[in-house]
Design a protein around this motif. Structure first.
Motif, mmCIF file in Angstrom:
data_model
loop_
_atom_site.group_PDB
_atom_site.id
_atom_site.type_symbol
_atom_site.label_atom_id
_atom_site.label_comp_id
_atom_site.label_asym_id
_atom_site.label_seq_id
_atom_site.Cartn_x
_atom_site.Cartn_y
_atom_site.Cartn_z
ATOM 1 N N THR A 14 0.836 -1.202 0.000
ATOM 2 C CA THR A 14 0.000 0.000 0.000
ATOM 3 C C THR A 14 0.867 1.247 0.000
ATOM 4 O O THR A 14 2.039 1.209 0.398
ATOM 5 C CB THR A 14 -0.930 0.047 1.219
ATOM 6 N N VAL A 15 0.292 2.358 -0.418
ATOM 7 C CA VAL A 15 1.005 3.636 -0.408
ATOM 8 C C VAL A 15 1.444 3.975 1.010
ATOM 9 O O VAL A 15 2.582 4.404 1.243
ATOM 10 C CB VAL A 15 0.113 4.753 -0.989
ATOM 11 N N GLU A 16 0.557 3.783 1.974
ATOM 12 C CA GLU A 16 0.872 4.117 3.366
ATOM 13 C C GLU A 16 2.054 3.298 3.886
ATOM 14 O O GLU A 16 2.947 3.823 4.569
ATOM 15 C CB GLU A 16 -0.354 3.881 4.254
ATOM 16 N N ALA A 17 2.066 1.996 3.537
ATOM 17 C CA ALA A 17 3.145 1.132 4.009
ATOM 18 C C ALA A 17 4.480 1.522 3.371
ATOM 19 O O ALA A 17 5.522 1.537 4.038
ATOM 20 C CB ALA A 17 2.821 -0.325 3.686
ATOM 21 N N VAL A 18 4.455 1.854 2.087
ATOM 22 C CA VAL A 18 5.684 2.240 1.393
ATOM 23 C C VAL A 18 6.226 3.558 1.946
ATOM 24 O O VAL A 18 7.436 3.722 2.132
ATOM 25 C CB VAL A 18 5.436 2.343 -0.126
ATOM 26 N N ILE A 19 5.323 4.511 2.220
ATOM 27 C CA ILE A 19 5.759 5.796 2.789
ATOM 28 C C ILE A 19 6.433 5.578 4.137
ATOM 29 O O ILE A 19 7.494 6.147 4.417
ATOM 30 C CB ILE A 19 4.561 6.751 2.921
ATOM 31 N N ALA A 20 5.827 4.755 4.973
ATOM 32 C CA ALA A 20 6.408 4.480 6.294
ATOM 33 C C ALA A 20 7.763 3.794 6.165
ATOM 34 O O ALA A 20 8.713 4.101 6.901
ATOM 35 C CB ALA A 20 5.447 3.616 7.106
ATOM 36 N N ARG A 21 7.879 2.877 5.216
ATOM 37 C CA ARG A 21 9.132 2.138 5.023
ATOM 38 C C ARG A 21 10.215 3.067 4.455
ATOM 39 O O ARG A 21 11.366 3.066 4.921
ATOM 40 C CB ARG A 21 8.863 0.975 4.067
ATOM 41 N N ALA A 22 9.848 3.863 3.476
ATOM 42 C CA ALA A 22 10.829 4.747 2.833
ATOM 43 C C ALA A 22 11.351 5.807 3.795
ATOM 44 O O ALA A 22 12.532 6.182 3.749
ATOM 45 C CB ALA A 22 10.205 5.414 1.618
#
Length: 417
Positions: A125-133
């Protein structure tokens, strides 16, 4: 019978001549829009209403284009913008670690950063990728890719109301930039104007909104521009094929704002709106530090709509619209961030192929931008903070006494009270 046939032929010829004079506004006719058609959620809206035709040249009657903010999605589905504090070569490592497919990598010179735009692969998800990045080395922050929408012998009253009484007073010098849909550079209304255009993610097809704004700024024909003689640079970042008025997003607007930072115009016209954007906010701050005066449209979602970004950003002068009787535009947004009012209702403007009557905060912003080109705070001192103080001192108070969320400081005038 001969007389009747002759009359019919004359009518056909007259109709042909009128059609050739007026032209066709768009290859596919666009439905006029009004600023209050949507609830104002999502993108940034320009405030305009447009009536096809005008007194010169004559045109077939048509309803006004009264632009209202559309309910577009806030973000581009499945895309993330990562802001990197390091060389562009770092983007490969960061994209791999964040699990992003790279769409583009662009340096943002105004901030000394690199913008990585990537797509998310399901089921991520976009939210998960943002948190990871955001946790990766070299990443300043990550965010969604946010969408935006483009919010005569006797001088017209819109000029005299602000203190311009003679045609020669329309002439100014300096540079004004605009970020909008592409402008019809072949428009007769811009003949002789000092004009340049670059494309930043948009198609190159000319569109009504950008052309109308350009004509109100530097028009030399039937539509008299407020800042005739100035150099106008169009940094087109809105795709007119996406919506009637155009759609843009973080990645395109970031590049356009970065180009404006390198250009350093005296005034920057932003007749669009949407939700808060961290990357664009940083670029607005960088432009302000460089001494660029920024005027931005408040939005057209109606009186219950908040002032949109970038108008609500502290670096921008938020502009609302009034008519020539000093009545507020019915579809204008309201809020404490409103800085000033400009004439932006029922104005004749140029569009590809002809003319339209336009209304909204977008066009009021063009009027204010043109007025700012006459203020030394913008063209000599390059001091945006001093500009805002001067605007408040010059404004004709409207509504309740003092600044208010409907009119701001009031109608911007060129002379102090």
């Amino acid at each position: 019978m001969k007389r009747a046939a002759t009359s019919a032929l004359l009518l056909i010829l007259l109709g042909t001549a009128l059609n050739a004079q007026v032209g066709v506004p768009d290859p596919q006719p666009r439905q006029p829009r009004s600023d209050s058609q949507s609830g104002g959620s999502g993108g940034m809206g320009l405030g305009i209403s447009i009536k096809l035709g005008g007194k010169k040249p004559k045109a077939p009657p048509a309803p006004p284009w009264e632009m209202r903010d559309e309910a577009i999605p806030d973000t581009v589905a499945g895309q993330v913008v990562v802001v990197i504090n390091g060389p562009p070569g770092e983007s490969t490592r960061i994209a791999r670690s964040a699990r992003l497919t790279v769409i583009e990598v662009s340096p943002i010179e105004a901030l000394g950063k690199v913008m990585l735009v990537g797509s998310v692969t399901a089921p991520d998800t976009v939210e998960a990728v943002i948190a990871r990045a955001a946790k990766l080395r070299g990443v300043d922050w990550a965010q969604p890719n946010i969408q935006f929408q483009p919010l005569a012998a006797k001088l017209p009253k819109r000029f005299t109301l602000i203190g311009i009484t003679r045609a020669e007073q329309l002439k100014v010098s300096g540079t004004i930039a605009m970020i909008d849909t592409p402008v019809d550079i072949a428009s007769p209304a811009l003949k002789g104007a000092h004009f340049a255009q670059s494309i930043h993610g948009a198609s190159s097809a000319p569109a009504a909104h950008g052309t109308a704004i350009a004509s109100l700024l530097v028009g030399t024909g039937e539509v008299a521009g407020m800042a005739q003689g100035a150099r106008l640079v169009s940094l087109a970042a809105f795709d007119p094929s996406a919506k009637a008025s155009g759609i843009s997003q973080t990645r395109f607007l970031a590049k356009a704002l970065d180009a404006a930072w390198k250009l350093r115009p005296d005034v920057l016209n932003l007749s669009f709106g949407g939700r808060e954007d961290r990357l664009l906010s940083g670029l607005l701050d960088a432009l302000s530090r460089k001494g660029v005066c920024i005027a931005a449209a408040a939005g057209n979602g109606g009186p219950n709509s908040p002032v949109l970004f970038p108008a609500r950003h502290p670096a921008a002068l938020a502009v609302t619209a009034v008519d020539e009787r000093m009545k507020g535009y019915a579809h204008a947004a309201r809020g404490a961030q409103i800085g000033v009012s400009g004439i932006g209702v029922d104005l004749l403007a140029t569009v590809p192929g002809g003319f339209r009557r336009v209304s909204g905060t977008s066009f009021a912003t063009a009027a204010v931008s043109g007025a700012l080109m006459r203020m030394g705070e913008c063209t000599a001192a390059h001091d945006p903070a001093a500009m805002r103080r001067s605007v408040a001192a010059r404004a004709l108070d409207l509504g309740v006494p003092g600044p208010d969320p409907v009119f701001g400081a009031g109608l911007l005038r060129l002379q102090k009270k």
